[in-house]
Structures are given as C-alpha cells and as structure tokens.
Design an enzyme around this catalytic site. Structure first.
Site, short mmCIF file in Angstrom:
data_model
loop_
_atom_site.label_atom_id
_atom_site.label_comp_id
_atom_site.label_asym_id
_atom_site.label_seq_id
_atom_site.Cartn_x
_atom_site.Cartn_y
_atom_site.Cartn_z
N CYS A 60 33.90 -42.43 45.38
CA CYS A 60 32.97 -41.37 45.79
C CYS A 60 32.02 -41.92 46.83
O CYS A 60 31.28 -42.87 46.56
CB CYS A 60 32.17 -40.83 44.60
SG CYS A 60 30.97 -39.59 45.15
N GLY A 109 42.96 -30.01 47.63
CA GLY A 109 41.51 -30.05 47.52
C GLY A 109 40.85 -28.94 48.31
O GLY A 109 40.76 -27.78 47.89
N GLY A 148 27.43 -35.44 45.57
CA GLY A 148 26.82 -36.54 44.82
C GLY A 148 26.98 -36.43 43.32
O GLY A 148 26.07 -36.75 42.56
N SER A 155 39.87 -33.31 42.20
CA SER A 155 38.56 -33.30 41.55
C SER A 155 37.45 -32.95 42.54
O SER A 155 37.44 -33.42 43.68
CB SER A 155 38.29 -34.68 40.96
OG SER A 155 37.01 -34.71 40.36
N LYS A 205 41.63 -43.60 41.58
CA LYS A 205 41.50 -42.86 42.85
C LYS A 205 40.90 -43.77 43.91
O LYS A 205 39.77 -44.25 43.77
CB LYS A 205 40.64 -41.62 42.65
CG LYS A 205 40.56 -40.71 43.88
CD LYS A 205 39.92 -39.37 43.53
CE LYS A 205 39.86 -38.42 44.71
NZ LYS A 205 39.29 -37.12 44.34
#
Lengths: 256, 304
Positions: free
Chosen positions: B130, B265, B72, B21, B165
C-alpha cells in the site's frame, strides 16, 4: 435499489452560454428517487474523461421515463456531455446517496449558489407537498447565472442576490436581508460552493436551526466502495456518495 | 462447456475473475448490480488491527487513462470485520479473501491470527504494497529482506492459503517474488498501484492531501503485464495478475503472460458489472480457441 441503466439522449435546454438541462430517456421505467439523490453518468466519446461524473438529479418524469440534469460546463466531461446527438446512449447509475429530510419543517429557506440549485426543484416540490412554506434564495455572480426562477416561483417565494447587482440584492447570498429581517425560518437547505455552504451553516448555527447541506466531493465509484469522496464528520470520515451527499451541518467538522 | 476452475494454493476458485481489494468494498456495495456468487473471489477492503480513519480529503485525482488514490486504508479494524461484516457476507458462494495490512510485523501477525480462527476464511492476501500509509504498507514490500521477514512471520501463524500482494515500486519485482516464495507464500498477486502524483496548476498545490498516491487503471496495464510475465518465469507458485484490466482481452493477456487468476480493480468504478462481462468474454475466447480448461491459458504466450 441502485441500478445501472442505459438511457438515450433526449434533448437539451440551454439556459445560458455554459449551463444546460440534459434530458435522458429510457425505454424501461425510471426508478423511484428522492430529492437529494444523484446519478453517475458515463460520458460517451470523451477522451481523457476516465471516470463517471456525479450529477444531482434535477427532475424525473415517470410517465415519459426521463431523467434530467442541470449541468454547468466546468471541464472536459461537462463540455462533452453538452455535445450529445439524438440516439446517443448514456449509461446511468442511480439513484445514489441519501436525501434531504423534510419531516418537522414548517418554513424552509433553500439557499443555492450557481449549479447548486439543481436538487432544489425536487426538494421544493416535496416540501410544498408536505405543506411547508418554501423560500428560495439564489446567489449568482450575475443576472445571466440566475436560472430556473420560473420553476421555483411555482413552488414558493424566490429571492436573489448577484455579486454585480444586476438582479436582486447586491452581494453574496449570506448578505441577503432575508437573514437579518424578521427571520422565521425553521430549516435551511443549502447546496453550492463550499465557502457559501459554510457561511450559510454558520448562520443556521447562530440562529439555532437545522441546516442540511448537499456536498459535492470528487468521487470515483459513487456507490460506496472506493472511499475517495469522504468528508470529515464528528463521527469520523463519512462517504459523501453513501452517507451523503446530504449532511446535517451539525455533523460536519468544517462547521466547527 | 469451458472448465473455468483455477487453483491457488489450497483454493479452488470457480473461475479466475476476482475483484481487487479497495475497489469492491466488502462486496455488498455491488450486490444491487450483480450476482456476487458468480465471482471467483472477492478480495475485500484492506484490514488493520485497529480502526483507521485513512487520509484527509482529497483522496483521488483523475488522470487521462486512470486515477490516483490516497485513501490510506480507512477501515474499522479486523475485530469489527469479523463480528459485523463477515456474518453479512459469508453466505456468498465465492471465495472471500481479506486483505491484511500493518504498520509493524506485529500488527500483520495480530490481524492474521484473528482471521486464521475464522471458519470460512480460507485465504488472506498479505498487503505489503500500500503506497498510501506513512508507516508499514509499501515499506515492507520494497525491500527484499523486509518482504521476506513479514511473509515468514505471517506464514508461521496462518495455516491456510497465503497470497502476498506485491508492489511495482521496486527495481526488480522478481527478487521480491522469489523472496516471499522462499518464505512460504502460496501465491503472489501483482501489481498494487504505482506511486504517482498530480498537481493543480491554478493553485500550484498537489491535488492529493498526501501529495503522492497510487496510480491505477489502463495507464499501468502494460507495465503490470510485463511484471506478471517476469514474475511468472521467476517463481513456481501461482501468480494473480492485476493492473488496469478493463475487459476480457486485457484479462486474457494477463493469463497468457502467466497469471493463473486475475483481479479487476478500477474498472469496477466505471462499470459495476464489468466482472461478469469479463467472465463472459473469457468463455467466448476459450470456445473460439477450442480451449476446454481455462487454466490451460496460463503462461501460454508464444515465442515471437
């Protein structure tokens, strides 16, 4: 359609101690592209250079299957890219980004600073083809950095400013008399350092004409996936690699 | 023929190779370069309840073998995804897995409830890791009680496969993994990026607008591999491994360490076709090693 293609190093033309034109050749046909499009080059054998590097496309030759790039050495990647040997492979992702718009333009001023002149060869040609009256205004620190003028002279009038006064008018591009004399341009295209483009955009705003600027934010993917290269616009953050690199400066928040 | 199928919760993925992602957009960005139908899974860009502009530019910095990002969670919100993006991508013959984010437990629940209703979405990846948002995000993933609380809350409103995650920015990742397993996660994916920073010595300022960002790429691979190995031995649910995988050899290492599936990724940025090359490399390895089912590789690290 975007593609990834292996090119071979074909040659350099060194323009000064730190600037060169790199020509790459492919055995396949080169994809169609528009002025303002850019490419992401993977730099071979460059320790410490992890990501691809985005470059404006200077020229394309569909007969010889070549792409060329105007490159100024600014770091490890651009230095290494100046050391290729015949036969070296360079992976290229292109054509990327949007392009300059030319419709409706009758008299255009193309303001470039440093290596910002790179997209102006293709743009100048397209404008000329559309019957537009083209004037190039090139700003540089000194005479040695004013490059490609012979090419530009084939397409229109060339004006120059140098900061040290060794060529053309002395000062910054925005101080050139072209902006104060009988100003009849109906469109400005600009590419170069941000402060220069901002100053040019402000002039365009004062004069009430459209200005398109090609931005060169740092990028990771170049294809719209990572969202690293965004610039703030009046419609929110936009990807320089996909919605740009060319923006009408009215859209950019930095102008306001 | 090597059997490439792997199972994660109720999902049967046609092969173990997925895209991480935030590095693969909504898949469409890569459609010019590859056949998306070949992927085992596409973990699409992180979603929040409402539109988010993300952080100001600069959002990235290159390091000698990786990169920092501080995007972000820029996204148009879950409703926009469901009504505008999902209809464009749902026809792809691969598992499309949304990545769910929130500043609060309530936001995680809101996003999840909406995705739970969408036919064709069979799994979500709950992002509690995140590092680039001021509220929520990694804050949930770095403490065991909060990781468990958000997993439990989301589990209660989601009927399908739930992947959590994990953040590597913790003292002991196995504790968090065990905690989310206890709360009903069907799988864990790890690792998200490492909190890191870069400084421009000329200006003496941080390179990123947010000062710190997340480090990804080959720089983190050995640490990510170690964490996958530790987590594999600590829990019973499947592990999806990621962190600096650049080629098939890296992918095999993660599987041997215990990953059932993997995510690619940062490598997508350098080679948009890398996932296909990794898939080919996995097949070649299995053929050379006389492995008929790729799932037999998982956790097959031999003793020293």
């Amino acid at each position: 359609m975007k593609q990834i293609q292996d090119f071979k190093f074909s040659g350099y033309k060194w323009l000064n101690y730190s600037t060169y034109i790199l020509t790459l050749k492919t055995d396949e046909s080169v994809a169609g592209l528009e002025p303002g499009n850019f490419a992401e080059l993977q730099i071979p054998d460059a320790p410490g250079v992890f990501l691809r590097r985005p470059f404006s496309i200077l020229d394309v030759d569909h007969k010889k299957n070549t792409l060329s790039f105007y490159i100024k050495i600014v770091g490890k990647g651009t230095r290494q890219l100046g050391k290729l040997k015949l036969g070296d492979k360079v992976s290229v992702i292109y054509p990327l980004g949007n392009s300059f718009t030319v419709n409706g333009t009758q008299k255009a001023l193309l303001v470039g600073g440093g290596s910002g002149v790179a997209p102006f060869l293709l743009l100048g040609r397209k404008l000329k083809k559309h019957g537009v009256d083209v004037t190039f205004l090139i700003g540089a620190r000194t005479k040695e950095d004013v490059l490609l003028t012979e090419e530009f002279e084939k397409l229109g009038k060339v004006l120059v400013t140098t900061e040290d006064g060794t060529m053309g008018q002395t000062g910054l591009v925005t101080q050139h008399s072209a902006f104060t004399d009988d100003f009849t341009f109906d469109k400005i295209y600009t590419c170069g350092p941000d402060p220069m483009m901002k100053a040019v955009a402000r002039i365009a705003k004062e004069k009430g004409i459209d200005c398109e600027a090609s931005l060169e934010n740092m990028m990771a993917c170049g294809i719209g996936a990572c969202l690293c290269c965004v610039t703030e616009t009046i419609h929110g953050n936009k990807r320089v690699c996909t919605e740009g690199p060319v923006f009408n400066t009215k859209e950019l928040v930095w102008l306001i | 023929m090597v059997d490439l199928n792997v199972h994660i919760g109720d999902l049967q993925l046609k092969n173990p190779v997925g895209t991480a992602s935030g590095t693969f957009g909504f898949g469409e960005e890569y459609a010019d370069f590859m056949d998306l139908n070949k992927l085992g899974a596409i973990y699409v860009k992180g979603l929040t309840a409402k539109h988010r502009e993300g952080n100001p530019y600069p959002r990235m910095a290159e390091t000698s073998s990786g990169m920092l990002n501080a995007v972000g969670l820029q996204n148009k919100g879950v409703d926009y995804f469901i009504s505008n993006i999902w209809p464009r991508i749902k026809h792809y013959d691969t598992e499309i897995i949304p990545n769910v984010n929130g500043s609060t437990v309530e936001e995680y629940i809101e996003v999840t409830e909406k995705l739970n209703e969408v036919e064709g979405i069979n799994a979500i990846e709950l992002n509690i890791s995140c590092p680039n948002v001021k509220e929520g995000g990694m804050a949930f993933g770095v403490s065991c009680p909060s990781a468990m609380a958000v997993t439990e809350a989301v589990r209660n409103v989601f009927d399908k496969t739930l992947i959590v995650k994990l953040s590597p920015n913790v003292t002991d990742i196995t504790e968090i993994a065990k905690g989310v397993e206890d709360m009903g996660a069907d799988a864990v994916s790890l690792v998200n990026t490492f909190l890191a920073m870069a400084i421009d010595v000329k200006t003496r300022r941080p390179v990123l607008s947010t000062v710190t960002g997340g480090l990804s790429g080959p720089a983190i691979k050995p640490i990510a591999l170690r964490m996958v190995w530790q987590v594999y031995h600590a829990i019973k649910i499947p592990v999806i491994g990621m962190g600096g995988i650049m080629n098939a050899t890296d992918a095999i290492e993660f599987m041997l360490a215990g990953a059932t599936a993997i995510q690619i990724g940062t490598a997508n940025f350098i080679d948009p076709q890398v996932t296909l090359k990794i898939m080919d490399g996995l097949v070649s390895y299995c053929e050379e090693q006389n492995i008929s089912k790729i799932s037999d590789l998982t956790g097959q690290l031999r003793n020293i």
